[in-house]
Design an enzyme around this catalytic site. Structure first.
Site, PDB file in Angstrom:
ATOM      1  CD  GLU A  61      -3.123   8.540   1.741  1.00  0.00           C
ATOM      2  OE1 GLU A  61      -2.378   7.540   1.725  1.00  0.00           O
ATOM      3  OE2 GLU A  61      -3.483   9.117   2.785  1.00  0.00           O
ATOM      4  CD  GLU A  65      12.890   5.305   8.303  1.00  0.00           C
ATOM      5  OE1 GLU A  65      12.212   6.136   8.950  1.00  0.00           O
ATOM      6  OE2 GLU A  65      13.557   5.593   7.301  1.00  0.00           O
ATOM      7  N   GLY A  87       6.796   5.741   7.711  1.00  0.00           N
ATOM      8  CA  GLY A  87       5.908   6.895   7.747  1.00  0.00           C
ATOM      9  C   GLY A  87       6.077   7.647   9.050  1.00  0.00           C
ATOM     10  N   GLY A  88       4.995   8.298   9.473  1.00  0.00           N
ATOM     11  CA  GLY A  88       5.062   9.162  10.645  1.00  0.00           C
ATOM     12  C   GLY A  88       4.985   8.392  11.962  1.00  0.00           C
ATOM     13  CE  LYS A 107      -1.847   2.949   2.659  1.00  0.00           C
ATOM     14  NZ  LYS A 107      -1.853   4.100   1.724  1.00  0.00           N
ATOM     15  CD  GLU A 131      10.420  13.374  10.663  1.00  0.00           C
ATOM     16  OE1 GLU A 131       9.310  12.857  10.890  1.00  0.00           O
ATOM     17  OE2 GLU A 131      11.356  12.770  10.118  1.00  0.00           O
ATOM     18  CB  THR A 185       0.956   6.392  10.914  1.00  0.00           C
ATOM     19  OG1 THR A 185       0.448   7.667  10.536  1.00  0.00           O
ATOM     20  CG2 THR A 185       0.204   5.313  10.170  1.00  0.00           C
ATOM     21  N   GLY A 186       2.825   5.113  13.182  1.00  0.00           N
ATOM     22  CA  GLY A 186       3.595   3.986  13.719  1.00  0.00           C
ATOM     23  C   GLY A 186       3.025   3.503  15.047  1.00  0.00           C
TER      24      GLY A 186
END
Ligand code: TXE
Length: 497
Positions: A177, A249, A227-228, A174, A384, A231-232
């Protein structure tokens, strides 16, 4: 109707016919329309991956056979390199030439894992018993959800897909998007290369919708995500329910330390690249400058001069040196981040706002920015930004430089500049980050592991370890001269030992 979902060896539309437009960050024009998967599509993709894995259609291949497949994918990518680079550049807004570099890195990744997979993986263990053979074997881990970000869309996916294929996993990719096109192109190549049906599946759509079943479904054994941080955390929580393996990561806030005895010309030039390459949308960007107090003015004045000269522009602007941010939402985030930094007491030296140039009016261009007089407690030092924003702090001693460099929840990368090789080695050893550059910043190779300490993630991609993430390790103990264990007494046989 668009059919850009790849499920169980077939290109499909979304089950409800849904599709969404992809917009160029450079000028907002529509660069593609792709299918937007439904929950049903995702469940179909997971079912296909599970069934293909359990059938043994791919796990029965040897490592060498799977490595040959991955080498073929590299060849096909080489054939289509410019075509794929164009899609990547359209989606991300990055210069076409940068996209070409990225695709070259993608190909190198597939070649690395093809070479690695061709190596012997079995090991025997000396258990000290002549009648026992003990073997350690590596087996494919199972079904993997491979979720990628938008900054280096195909490269981050390649770091997952190439080892998953060599290992013999079945998977669902995935991409973000915002940047789906290069993943569609890769999946066509994976199909053309002769990958068995159901092994490689592609789902497109927003993470909050199509990502959820990918991280919750009990038929998935591993989630590999780039990703961020937020979300992790969501993924880690979801994975706990079925104890999925995780490879994460999650970015970084990477210290770039310059001592007074460094080659300042090289250090300054690299500091500019480290912070502003790809407009700071790089997980390992050196956006946190730590500079020895005695050289602060000289270093910072020069960085500010250079930052102010960086030329921004779109995919085909041959004069451009870097491009736009990925989206309007991200532009807002970076703007707020800078505003908050100034409110916290940082001094804005250059940039700090959206580009007002006429040719950038429809794009998400943010000017290279330097915030001085920062201290470690500020949000702008700890968070970040993922934009072209450098924060500057000073230090007086080696110990202070190390302490500041480690004063972050992240631990992805860092750099140290000094002409004293022993000092540089001491600092490199003391920094708790997954990659440290000494008198350099940024280069990586697929042969070397990549990943984070602390909240920058779990596990490693690339190197040898990057393949290990997709393997289970099994110990097979074979007794070549079977006998009774004799542990418990057996009256029929007399006393136990
Ligand atoms: O990332 P998200 P965003 C950092 C950077 C950036 C921040 C947010 O600081 O500002 O993250 O960026 C999918 N279940 N990095 O919001 O959302 C999503 O669809 C499953 C660092 O764009 O993490 C996309 O495919 N999947 C970074 C992917 O996660 C979900 C690169 C990444 O998007 C999901 C990018 C969910 N609930 C941003 N929600 C790096 N490490 O290099 C989203 N996704």
């Amino acid at each position: 109707m668009v059919a850009t979902l790849f499920i169980d060896g077939t290109w499909r539309q979304a089950s409800d016919g849904g599709a969404h437009d992809v917009h160029s960050p450079h000028d907002q024009r529509v660069v593609a329309t792709v299918s937007q998967a439904t929950n049903t599509d995702v469940l179909d993709a997971v079912a296909a991956a599970r069934a293909s894995f359990d059938s043994g259609v791919f796990t029965s291949w040897t490592f060498k056979e799977r490595s040959a497949l991955v080498a073929k994918i590299a060849d096909l990518l080489e054939r289509d390199a410019d075509l794929v680079a164009r899609k990547e550049s359209d989606d991300t807004g990055k210069r076409f030439i940068e996209a070409q570099y990225d695709i070259a890195d993608v190909i190198a990744t597939f070649r690395h894992f093809a070479n690695l997979g061709a190596k012997e993986r079995e090991r025997s263990v000396d258990v000290g018993l002549a009648h026992v053979t003990s073997r350690i074997v590596h087996e494919p881990l199972g079904v993997a959800s491979l979720i990628g970000p938008w900054n280096y869309p195909l490269l981050q996916i390649a770091w997952k897909v190439a080892p998953a294929l060599v290992a013999g996993c079945s998977f669902i990719v995935k991409p973000s998007e915002l940047t789906p096109q290069s993943a569609v192109a890769l999946m066509k190549i994976i199909e053309e290369a002769g990958t068995p049906k159901g092994v490689a599946n592609l789902i497109l759509g927003p993470g909050s919708v199509v990502g959820t079943p990918l991280i919750n479904d009990p038929r998935v054994d591993l989630v590999s995500f780039t990703g961020g941080l937020t979300t992790g955390q969501t993924i880690m929580t979801a994975a706990a329910k079925t104890i999925k393996k995780l490879a994460l990561e999650l970015g970084g806030k990477n210290p770039h330390i310059i001592f007074a005895d460094a080659d300042l010309d090289a250090a300054i030039d690299n500091a500019v690249t480290a912070a502003f390459l790809h407009s700071g949308q790089v997980c390992s960007a050196g956006t946190r400058l730590l500079v020895e107090r005695s050289i602060h003015d000289r270093v910072v004045n020069e960085i500010v001069r250079r930052a102010g000269q960086i030329r921004l522009g779109g995919p085909d602007d041959v004069m451009a040196e870097t491009g736009p941010l990925i989206s309007a939402a991200h532009l807002r985030n970076v703007t707020e981040y800078v505003e908050k930094g100034i409110a916290e007491g940082a001094t804005l030296l250059v940039g700090g706002k959206r580009s007002e140039a006429l040719e950038h009016e429809n794009g998400w261009y943010f000017l290279p920015t330097v915030l001085d007089n920062c201290v470690t407690t500020m949000n702008c030092v700890q968070e970040e930004s993922f934009g072209p924003v450098m924060t500057v702090e000073v230090f007086d001693t080696e110990a202070q430089a190390i302490a500041l460099g480690n004063d972050t929840v992240f631990g992805l990368s860092g750099g140290v500049w000094s002409s004293d090789s022993e000092k540089a080695a001491r600092v490199a050893g003391a920094l708790r980050h997954g990659t440290i550059w000494v008198n350099d910043f940024g280069p990586y190779r697929p042969q070397a592991e990549w990943g984070g300490y602390k909240q920058s993630g779990i596990g490693r991609e690339l190197g040898e370890h990057g393949l290990g993430e997709y393997l289970e390790i099994k110990h097979i103990w074979t007794n070549n001269s079977p006998s009774r264990s004799g542990w418990f007494s057996d009256p029929a046989q007399g006393e136990s030992q």
